[in-house]
Structure formats: structure tokens, C-alpha cells
Write a protein that holds these residues in place. Sequence first.
Motif, PDB file in Angstrom:
ATOM      1  N   SER A   1       0.852  -1.218  -0.126  1.00  0.00           N
ATOM      2  CA  SER A   1      -0.042   0.105  -0.097  1.00  0.00           C
ATOM      3  C   SER A   1       0.792   1.425   0.036  1.00  0.00           C
ATOM      4  N   SER A   2       2.110   1.182   0.439  1.00  0.00           N
ATOM      5  CA  SER A   2       2.969   2.320   0.535  1.00  0.00           C
ATOM      6  C   SER A   2       3.682   2.425  -0.855  1.00  0.00           C
ATOM      7  N   PHE A   3       3.726   1.432  -1.630  1.00  0.00           N
ATOM      8  CA  PHE A   3       4.756   1.534  -2.584  1.00  0.00           C
ATOM      9  C   PHE A   3       4.410   2.606  -3.632  1.00  0.00           C
ATOM     10  N   PRO A   4       3.210   2.893  -4.363  1.00  0.00           N
ATOM     11  CA  PRO A   4       3.046   4.000  -4.925  1.00  0.00           C
ATOM     12  C   PRO A   4       3.693   5.307  -4.980  1.00  0.00           C
ATOM     13  N   PHE A   5       3.723   5.670  -3.260  1.00  0.00           N
ATOM     14  CA  PHE A   5       4.399   6.653  -2.626  1.00  0.00           C
ATOM     15  C   PHE A   5       5.920   6.512  -2.782  1.00  0.00           C
ATOM     16  N   LEU A   6       6.295   5.346  -2.173  1.00  0.00           N
ATOM     17  CA  LEU A   6       7.749   4.926  -1.873  1.00  0.00           C
ATOM     18  C   LEU A   6       8.576   5.099  -3.087  1.00  0.00           C
ATOM     19  N   SER A   7       7.921   4.486  -4.149  1.00  0.00           N
ATOM     20  CA  SER A   7       8.620   3.993  -5.467  1.00  0.00           C
ATOM     21  C   SER A   7       8.960   5.190  -6.082  1.00  0.00           C
ATOM     22  N   LYS A   8       8.628   6.590  -5.844  1.00  0.00           N
ATOM     23  CA  LYS A   8       8.928   7.698  -6.468  1.00  0.00           C
ATOM     24  C   LYS A   8      10.359   8.270  -6.035  1.00  0.00           C
ATOM     25  N   PHE A   9      10.827   7.848  -4.908  1.00  0.00           N
ATOM     26  CA  PHE A   9      11.970   8.432  -4.348  1.00  0.00           C
ATOM     27  C   PHE A   9      12.904   7.393  -3.445  1.00  0.00           C
ATOM     28  N   ALA A  10      12.458   6.180  -3.522  1.00  0.00           N
ATOM     29  CA  ALA A  10      13.128   5.274  -2.655  1.00  0.00           C
ATOM     30  C   ALA A  10      13.420   4.048  -3.133  1.00  0.00           C
ATOM     31  N   THR A  11      14.746   3.347  -2.764  1.00  0.00           N
ATOM     32  CA  THR A  11      15.005   2.037  -3.501  1.00  0.00           C
ATOM     33  C   THR A  11      14.599   1.089  -2.595  1.00  0.00           C
ATOM     34  N   GLN A  12      14.135  -0.173  -3.057  1.00  0.00           N
ATOM     35  CA  GLN A  12      13.919  -1.265  -2.102  1.00  0.00           C
ATOM     36  C   GLN A  12      15.071  -2.147  -2.012  1.00  0.00           C
ATOM     37  N   VAL A  13      15.374  -2.256  -0.543  1.00  0.00           N
ATOM     38  CA  VAL A  13      16.718  -2.920  -0.362  1.00  0.00           C
ATOM     39  C   VAL A  13      16.558  -4.183   0.813  1.00  0.00           C
ATOM     40  N   CYS A  14      17.120  -5.152   0.623  1.00  0.00           N
ATOM     41  CA  CYS A  14      17.184  -6.336   1.570  1.00  0.00           C
ATOM     42  C   CYS A  14      18.475  -6.669   2.233  1.00  0.00           C
ATOM     43  N   LEU A  15      18.323  -7.396   3.329  1.00  0.00           N
ATOM     44  CA  LEU A  15      19.461  -8.012   3.917  1.00  0.00           C
ATOM     45  C   LEU A  15      19.588  -9.643   3.271  1.00  0.00           C
ATOM     46  N   ASN A  16      20.400 -10.150   3.758  1.00  0.00           N
ATOM     47  CA  ASN A  16      20.408 -11.680   3.215  1.00  0.00           C
ATOM     48  C   ASN A  16      19.350 -12.535   3.740  1.00  0.00           C
ATOM     49  N   TYR A  17      18.550 -13.274   2.910  1.00  0.00           N
ATOM     50  CA  TYR A  17      17.384 -13.937   3.417  1.00  0.00           C
ATOM     51  C   TYR A  17      17.338 -15.045   2.329  1.00  0.00           C
ATOM     52  N   ASP A  18      16.614 -16.073   2.926  1.00  0.00           N
ATOM     53  CA  ASP A  18      16.654 -17.497   2.107  1.00  0.00           C
ATOM     54  C   ASP A  18      14.989 -17.985   2.172  1.00  0.00           C
ATOM     55  N   VAL A  19      14.231 -17.637   1.230  1.00  0.00           N
ATOM     56  CA  VAL A  19      12.882 -18.122   1.336  1.00  0.00           C
ATOM     57  C   VAL A  19      12.754 -19.457   1.326  1.00  0.00           C
TER      58      VAL A  19
END
Length: 257
Positions: free
Chosen positions: A156-174
Motif C-alpha cells: 500500500s506504500s509502494f506507489p508513494f515510496l517508489s517515487k524516491f526510495a529504493t527497495q533494499v534487503c538483507l540476506n535471506y532465504d525463502v
Amino acid sequence: MMSDFMHDDNQFNHPNARRRICNVCERPATVCLCDSIPAEPFSTSTQIIILQHPHERRHPLATVPVLNKCLRSCQTLIGRRLRRGGSALLDSLHDAATEENPKQCLHVAFLFPGTDLTPSMEINQWKSSFGDDDSNKFVLIAFDGTWKHAKEMVCSSFPFLSKFATQVCLNYDVNVDGGTIYNSELILRKEPFGGCMSTMEAVARCLRVLEPNGVDIESKLISVLRTMVSFQASFLKPLKPRPKLLKTRKDDEKKIS
């Protein structure tokens, strides 16, 4: 650091009396963290914004209240999504990014594992993409809630955040099951897959990467978290397997033998 407790003088004589609460760390006296929380919050050049789901505000295992007492540049917003009007800083970053000639002086990232539709960049790689002159210009956004709630909050926040922020992650394993407090000293609740962690630990791991003295800050935050988890573990009893699962396990053992 000494703690000051709020209590009723007759609390021990009244069967329904409330537990004593520390005025400083705002936790029950039996799990007071004042001896672990720094007397002065740590200063960081990275600005941290946490969107906390409303259901997490009173959760006894929430780490965000403790994190706020440990970090000076940490702001918590209560809600289910980020949008204009919720934060003056985020509003300014959004407006700057949508201008014809954006001059964004801060590098913004929101922490959440990626998907095929919304891929994420490992935070070390993201940090390395900037020069040394930009090392003190980071904003980190994190989401605090159950795994289900966090996914909803990010979407729900993505439309707002995607304008100025990069999605990052730490190491994980699904592909690896997440841990529980019984097999990892830093896990407070069952995690959905390997690499997931509490909000406080995730922010600590990120600051290790983003801050010049990140190793020291991470170590101190993890020390506070470790104390918090050890308190909680002392009040928990190992869960007994449900009858159906226990029967299935025994049947599998017979097949192997």
C-alpha cells in the motif's frame, strides 16, 4: 542506569493490581532494560523512519519502543501505509523527486525482501553504488508488524515510496524455514523464512553497513536486544507438539527405521 518505577503502594495486597512499570524504559519491572539501554541515545548520520502497524503498539515483544530509546535519529509513524502528509521529511523527498530537475541530496531506501514484481537490492550493493562523499546522506525506512501485515504495508506504500526510495534487503532465504526463540537467541517470534529478523535487529544490521562506526553501533544494539530476548525466554516454556503432528512424526520415524 537506575530505573524509577510507577506503582501502587498496595499493589502486592490487591489481587488485580497492575504490574510495576519502569518510567524510563516503560517496561514491566521484571524485564526492565535500563541497565542495557544507553544513558544517551546513539547518534547516527542515517535517519531512520519506522512505519509501525497499529496492532504492534502494545505487543509485549515489540522491539521498536526499545530501538527508539537507543537511537537519536529514529522516528516511528503509526499506520498501515506511507503517504503524503505522514512525514515532513518523506513529503519533501517525494516532492523533490517529482520535480522536473530533481536535486535529491538524500539517498532513501526501504527495507523489505524483493519479489519478481518488486525486486530489491542487497544493502551492501546499494551503499556501494554511491561515492564516499554521500556516506552521510542516507534515510532508512523499515516496516514493523507481522509478516502478513508488513507485506500489506509495503504494497500500500509502494506507489508513494517508489517515487524516491529504493527497495533494499538483507540476506535471506525463502527456501529455509524461519527460526524461533528456541533455536536462535535473537528471535522473539516465529519467522516465515530464514534470514527474517526483528525490526530492531534488521535496523542494527543496516546501520552496520551505512554508518562509519556501524560495527560498534550494531554491537551495542544487538547487546540490548540479546538482553531483551533472554528476559523473554525465561518466561516461556517450549511448545509441545500438537497430537496430529506428533503422530505424523512417529509414523515418519517408523518408515525410516
